[in-house]
Write an enzyme that holds these catalytic residues in place. Sequence first.
Site, PDB file in Angstrom:
ATOM      1  N   GLY A 209      -1.235 -51.899  22.607  1.00 11.05           N
ATOM      2  CA  GLY A 209      -1.022 -50.574  23.172  1.00 11.05           C
ATOM      3  C   GLY A 209       0.454 -50.221  23.246  1.00 11.05           C
ATOM      4  O   GLY A 209       1.291 -51.076  23.550  1.00 11.05           O
TER       5      GLY A 209
ATOM      6  N   ARG B  99      -3.911 -52.840  16.178  1.00  8.62           N
ATOM      7  CA  ARG B  99      -4.491 -54.134  16.538  1.00  8.62           C
ATOM      8  C   ARG B  99      -4.995 -54.806  15.263  1.00  8.62           C
ATOM      9  O   ARG B  99      -5.444 -54.140  14.332  1.00  8.62           O
ATOM     10  CB  ARG B  99      -5.620 -53.961  17.550  1.00  8.62           C
ATOM     11  CG  ARG B  99      -5.145 -53.258  18.833  1.00  8.62           C
ATOM     12  CD  ARG B  99      -6.203 -53.251  19.915  1.00  8.62           C
ATOM     13  NE  ARG B  99      -5.824 -52.409  21.035  1.00  8.62           N
ATOM     14  CZ  ARG B  99      -5.030 -52.799  22.032  1.00  8.62           C
ATOM     15  NH1 ARG B  99      -4.561 -54.038  22.033  1.00  8.62           N
ATOM     16  NH2 ARG B  99      -4.733 -51.975  23.010  1.00  8.62           N
TER      17      ARG B  99
ATOM     18  N   ASP C  39      -0.017 -59.796  26.166  1.00  8.23           N
ATOM     19  CA  ASP C  39      -0.395 -61.205  26.046  1.00  8.23           C
ATOM     20  C   ASP C  39      -1.050 -61.528  24.707  1.00  8.23           C
ATOM     21  O   ASP C  39      -0.798 -62.579  24.116  1.00  8.23           O
ATOM     22  CB  ASP C  39      -1.289 -61.630  27.206  1.00  8.23           C
ATOM     23  CG  ASP C  39      -2.488 -60.715  27.407  1.00  8.23           C
ATOM     24  OD1 ASP C  39      -2.610 -59.714  26.679  1.00  8.23           O
ATOM     25  OD2 ASP C  39      -3.305 -61.004  28.304  1.00  8.23           O
TER      26      ASP C  39
ATOM     27  N   THR D 132       4.048 -53.472  27.882  1.00  6.54           N
ATOM     28  CA  THR D 132       2.714 -53.047  28.319  1.00  6.54           C
ATOM     29  C   THR D 132       2.845 -52.320  29.652  1.00  6.54           C
ATOM     30  O   THR D 132       3.549 -52.799  30.548  1.00  6.54           O
ATOM     31  CB  THR D 132       1.746 -54.238  28.475  1.00  6.54           C
ATOM     32  OG1 THR D 132       0.574 -53.806  29.177  1.00  6.54           O
ATOM     33  CG2 THR D 132       2.368 -55.398  29.226  1.00  6.54           C
TER      34      THR D 132
ATOM     35  N   ASP E 156       0.671 -52.079  31.880  1.00  3.17           N
ATOM     36  CA  ASP E 156      -0.190 -52.680  32.901  1.00  3.17           C
ATOM     37  C   ASP E 156       0.542 -53.592  33.886  1.00  3.17           C
ATOM     38  O   ASP E 156       0.019 -53.874  34.969  1.00  3.17           O
ATOM     39  CB  ASP E 156      -1.322 -53.477  32.245  1.00  3.17           C
ATOM     40  CG  ASP E 156      -2.237 -52.605  31.403  1.00  3.17           C
ATOM     41  OD1 ASP E 156      -2.297 -51.389  31.666  1.00  3.17           O
ATOM     42  OD2 ASP E 156      -2.880 -53.132  30.471  1.00  3.17           O
TER      43      ASP E 156
ATOM     44  N   ASP F 110       0.855 -56.752  33.694  1.00  2.47           N
ATOM     45  CA  ASP F 110      -0.086 -57.844  33.924  1.00  2.47           C
ATOM     46  C   ASP F 110       0.398 -59.197  33.409  1.00  2.47           C
ATOM     47  O   ASP F 110      -0.396 -60.121  33.244  1.00  2.47           O
ATOM     48  CB  ASP F 110      -1.449 -57.510  33.304  1.00  2.47           C
ATOM     49  CG  ASP F 110      -1.366 -57.240  31.803  1.00  2.47           C
ATOM     50  OD1 ASP F 110      -0.240 -57.142  31.257  1.00  2.47           O
ATOM     51  OD2 ASP F 110      -2.430 -57.112  31.167  1.00  2.47           O
TER      52      ASP F 110
ATOM     53  N   ARG G 212      -6.365 -52.138  33.309  1.00  6.09           N
ATOM     54  CA  ARG G 212      -7.359 -53.192  33.003  1.00  6.09           C
ATOM     55  C   ARG G 212      -7.698 -53.954  34.289  1.00  6.09           C
ATOM     56  O   ARG G 212      -8.102 -53.357  35.270  1.00  6.09           O
ATOM     57  CB  ARG G 212      -6.861 -54.109  31.882  1.00  6.09           C
ATOM     58  CG  ARG G 212      -6.689 -53.418  30.548  1.00  6.09           C
ATOM     59  CD  ARG G 212      -6.497 -54.392  29.420  1.00  6.09           C
ATOM     60  NE  ARG G 212      -5.287 -55.185  29.557  1.00  6.09           N
ATOM     61  CZ  ARG G 212      -4.908 -56.122  28.688  1.00  6.09           C
ATOM     62  NH1 ARG G 212      -5.650 -56.390  27.629  1.00  6.09           N
ATOM     63  NH2 ARG G 212      -3.793 -56.799  28.873  1.00  6.09           N
TER      64      ARG G 212
END
Length: 320
Positions: free
Chosen positions: A11, A72, A103, A125, A127, A129, A171
């Site tokens: 992303g 991707r 990741d 990212t 996120d 995360d 997510r």
Amino acid sequence: MKKIGVLTSGGDAPGMNAAIRAVARAGYHYGVKVYGIERGYQGLLDEQILGIDQRSVSNVLQRGGTMLRSARCLAFKQPEVRAKAVKILKKHGIEGLIVIGGDGSFMGAKLLSELGVPTVGIPGTIDNDLAYTDYTLGFDTACNTILDAINKVRDTMDSHERVNIMEVMGRDCGDLALHAGLAGGAQAIVVPEQPMTPKQVLAKIMEGKASGKRSSIVVLSEGAGKAESLAKEIASMEPALDVRSTVLGHIQRGGAPSMLDRRLGTLFGEHAVKLLTQGIGNRIVGIKDNKIFDVDIVEGLSIKRHFDKEMYDIANMMAK
């Protein structure tokens, strides 16, 4: 090392262009030729490789998205596909690779390192995360996008005395909801790390209403449920409430990167190039206590993420 490559994978995130720009200009400074690989690992396999220099990255610092585009590549999980990628890099004389992504992208970088290609990962990212770093590239901009949406939705919710359930990305990580919800004065913040039933969310809304609030914003992380479903459940339990839902979606990924993300992208990119010029690979860069550092890919990805419960409790305190 005289030739290195850079790609963006997974992303997109605001600040990726700042990192690409930094790689190109740091490469020029350190006497390294830089190649941009378009469309991530898939573009590498398709040999979509072009030289970039300090001038070709002019006027990208302020742009969202990624000038190299992203994609991707599930096929990259196959050993024979990775072996092909290594041959392509050698064919073009590329001795090291910088991977900007999350990741999954980092695992691809790790596997390339094991095949003899020094790689360095930059955490891109929204996120947030990745536990090894305090912040990931794009997180701050995405938070500010959510905050802007909260501000605007609040105006109309307050005018009509309504409740709005706002669904944000992340997510399984609730950081976007937590940070933006705290800054935006959300009445309730629903995240995967602190599950809440619809009844508990309703109780928070009614608590605000009882204290004199005319409207409420509930920030819901996508990993904890769907805004439309939660809105319907709350409305069915309390028909007197006018409940609406908003799904922000991909607007959170776009837009000009914030000062923090431009700064991070620049510092991450320079550090990654410096590592490769020293022949150091299989690392991921990050920021900890406001200092740029790097760590082994496997070690970094194995660090467990801890939800900031103290910040969550303070957000609940402020919602009184």
